[in-house]
Motif scaffolding. Sequence first.
Motif, PDB file in Angstrom:
ATOM      1  N   ASP A 229       0.837  -1.199   0.000  1.00 13.10           N
ATOM      2  CA  ASP A 229       0.000   0.000   0.000  1.00 13.10           C
ATOM      3  C   ASP A 229       0.873   1.252   0.000  1.00 13.10           C
ATOM      4  O   ASP A 229       1.792   1.368   0.811  1.00 13.10           O
ATOM      5  CB  ASP A 229      -0.906   0.007   1.233  1.00 13.10           C
ATOM      6  N   GLN A 230       0.598   2.172  -0.918  1.00 15.90           N
ATOM      7  CA  GLN A 230       1.311   3.439  -1.006  1.00 15.90           C
ATOM      8  C   GLN A 230       0.420   4.567  -0.490  1.00 15.90           C
ATOM      9  O   GLN A 230      -0.766   4.613  -0.813  1.00 15.90           O
ATOM     10  CB  GLN A 230       1.698   3.745  -2.452  1.00 15.90           C
ATOM     11  N   PRO A 231       0.970   5.504   0.273  1.00 17.76           N
ATOM     12  CA  PRO A 231       0.169   6.596   0.839  1.00 17.76           C
ATOM     13  C   PRO A 231      -0.068   7.707  -0.177  1.00 17.76           C
ATOM     14  O   PRO A 231       0.551   8.774  -0.134  1.00 17.76           O
ATOM     15  CB  PRO A 231       1.030   7.071   2.016  1.00 17.76           C
ATOM     16  N   GLY A 232      -0.979   7.474  -1.122  1.00 21.70           N
ATOM     17  CA  GLY A 232      -1.183   8.421  -2.223  1.00 21.70           C
ATOM     18  C   GLY A 232      -1.650   9.788  -1.772  1.00 21.70           C
ATOM     19  O   GLY A 232      -1.117  10.811  -2.217  1.00 21.70           O
ATOM     20  N   LEU A 233      -2.658   9.851  -0.909  1.00 21.84           N
ATOM     21  CA  LEU A 233      -3.189  11.137  -0.454  1.00 21.84           C
ATOM     22  C   LEU A 233      -2.112  11.951   0.249  1.00 21.84           C
ATOM     23  O   LEU A 233      -1.938  13.145  -0.031  1.00 21.84           O
ATOM     24  CB  LEU A 233      -4.374  10.906   0.496  1.00 21.84           C
ATOM     25  N   GLU A 234      -1.375  11.300   1.123  1.00 23.69           N
ATOM     26  CA  GLU A 234      -0.293  11.973   1.847  1.00 23.69           C
ATOM     27  C   GLU A 234       0.790  12.439   0.877  1.00 23.69           C
ATOM     28  O   GLU A 234       1.320  13.547   1.007  1.00 23.69           O
ATOM     29  CB  GLU A 234       0.300  11.023   2.892  1.00 23.69           C
ATOM     30  N   MET A 235       1.113  11.597  -0.108  1.00 25.24           N
ATOM     31  CA  MET A 235       2.127  11.969  -1.086  1.00 25.24           C
ATOM     32  C   MET A 235       1.714  13.225  -1.848  1.00 25.24           C
ATOM     33  O   MET A 235       2.526  14.126  -2.079  1.00 25.24           O
ATOM     34  CB  MET A 235       2.371  10.807  -2.057  1.00 25.24           C
ATOM     35  N   GLY A 236       0.435  13.308  -2.242  1.00 28.22           N
ATOM     36  CA  GLY A 236      -0.061  14.473  -2.960  1.00 28.22           C
ATOM     37  C   GLY A 236       0.024  15.742  -2.131  1.00 28.22           C
ATOM     38  O   GLY A 236       0.434  16.806  -2.617  1.00 28.22           O
ATOM     39  N   LYS A 237      -0.341  15.644  -0.856  1.00 33.26           N
ATOM     40  CA  LYS A 237      -0.307  16.808   0.023  1.00 33.26           C
ATOM     41  C   LYS A 237       1.121  17.302   0.246  1.00 33.26           C
ATOM     42  O   LYS A 237       1.398  18.505   0.156  1.00 33.26           O
ATOM     43  CB  LYS A 237      -0.948  16.470   1.377  1.00 33.26           C
ATOM     44  N   ILE A 238       2.017  16.369   0.520  1.00 32.59           N
ATOM     45  CA  ILE A 238       3.405  16.751   0.803  1.00 32.59           C
ATOM     46  C   ILE A 238       4.091  17.296  -0.447  1.00 32.59           C
ATOM     47  O   ILE A 238       4.816  18.301  -0.382  1.00 32.59           O
ATOM     48  CB  ILE A 238       4.181  15.545   1.376  1.00 32.59           C
ATOM     49  N   ALA A 239       3.867  16.657  -1.595  1.00 35.60           N
ATOM     50  CA  ALA A 239       4.479  17.136  -2.841  1.00 35.60           C
ATOM     51  C   ALA A 239       4.010  18.548  -3.173  1.00 35.60           C
ATOM     52  O   ALA A 239       4.797  19.399  -3.609  1.00 35.60           O
ATOM     53  CB  ALA A 239       4.147  16.185  -3.986  1.00 35.60           C
ATOM     54  N   THR A 240       2.722  18.823  -2.955  1.00 36.83           N
ATOM     55  CA  THR A 240       2.183  20.157  -3.243  1.00 36.83           C
ATOM     56  C   THR A 240       2.731  21.194  -2.286  1.00 36.83           C
ATOM     57  O   THR A 240       3.094  22.306  -2.694  1.00 36.83           O
ATOM     58  CB  THR A 240       0.642  20.136  -3.171  1.00 36.83           C
TER      59      THR A 240
END
Length: 342
Positions: A294-305
């Motif tokens: 499982d990859q933390p997609g939502l968290e990745m999007g928030k942090i990258a932004t």
Amino acid sequence: MKNGKVTIHDIAKELNIDSSTVSRALSDNSRVTQKTKDRILEKANELGYQRNVLASNLRKNETKTIGVIVPRISRHFFSSVIAGIEETAYEAGYNVIICQSLEQLSREKKIIDTLSANRVDGVLISISMETKNDSNLQVFHKTKTPIVFFDRHFDSSKTSNVIIDDFKSGFEATEHLILKGCKTIAHFSGPQELSIYKNRLNGYKAALEKYKINFEENLVINSKLMESDGVESAQKILAFDSVDGLFSANDNAAIGAIKHFKSAGIQIPEDIAIVGFSNEPISAVIEPSLTTIDQPGLEMGKIATSLLLSQINKKMEDQAPQTIILESRLIERSSSQKIQYQ
């Protein structure tokens, strides 16, 4: 009113004042009295005037817009990343332009040209499977437009990344199969020019080495990891009678393999145990359900932004690139639950 659009000149004509005064009033300039501002705002509302935000932002050398490029919006992982991006961007007052490359370099290049022409303030990108280097991103480097890679990235000291530890994840997926009793484990991988697939393969190799299992190159099959590729790759590994485990670098190819094995009378996990990657929603409902990373997609999007907005606000030359590594986790389901006999 040209083309039905109300301009500051229409407001000025209605009130018999200078257009420059209207412009200052609508910008809340202190040189205009409050009484005049009120008159102008009332007339603007009456006429249905809408401010040209884009033109205003361009005068400030910004568009309050960021571009997002993903391989496929239909993939649950990327859609969850986009959700995190939009939430964070919206809170900061930025608009988001979402584009998909469909794994095609030529399409990715056209998207980059379009985003550049529209003068986006920054770009978030997960590169296509056909992208071998960052030459198509030079237009952004020349204009000093900040770029942040997420998930798929280039090993570069010039650009920030938000990723998971693909080596560690590949190791854990393979080790899980070994601890379930698998002795001969195949691996479905993607293009080795992409760091994520190279690192997942290296993690697979490291797990085999730790448990003193010989690495067999012919058990590694590279493809674009579509479901159809999983079917084709499954046909290939059935030629090896001893294969009892499979680690696929994404869920789609793993699901293709499951469907083919079932049609061929192969029992899962009794004959072949399987681990996928990405935790697509279908992995929980297919029969048997798919063990996956499982990859933390939502968290990745928030942090990258957040990282991109920080670079936009501080300017690219004032902030050193960063690499942020997020935690992934293995979700055990039926496809790898071999019964261990003592």
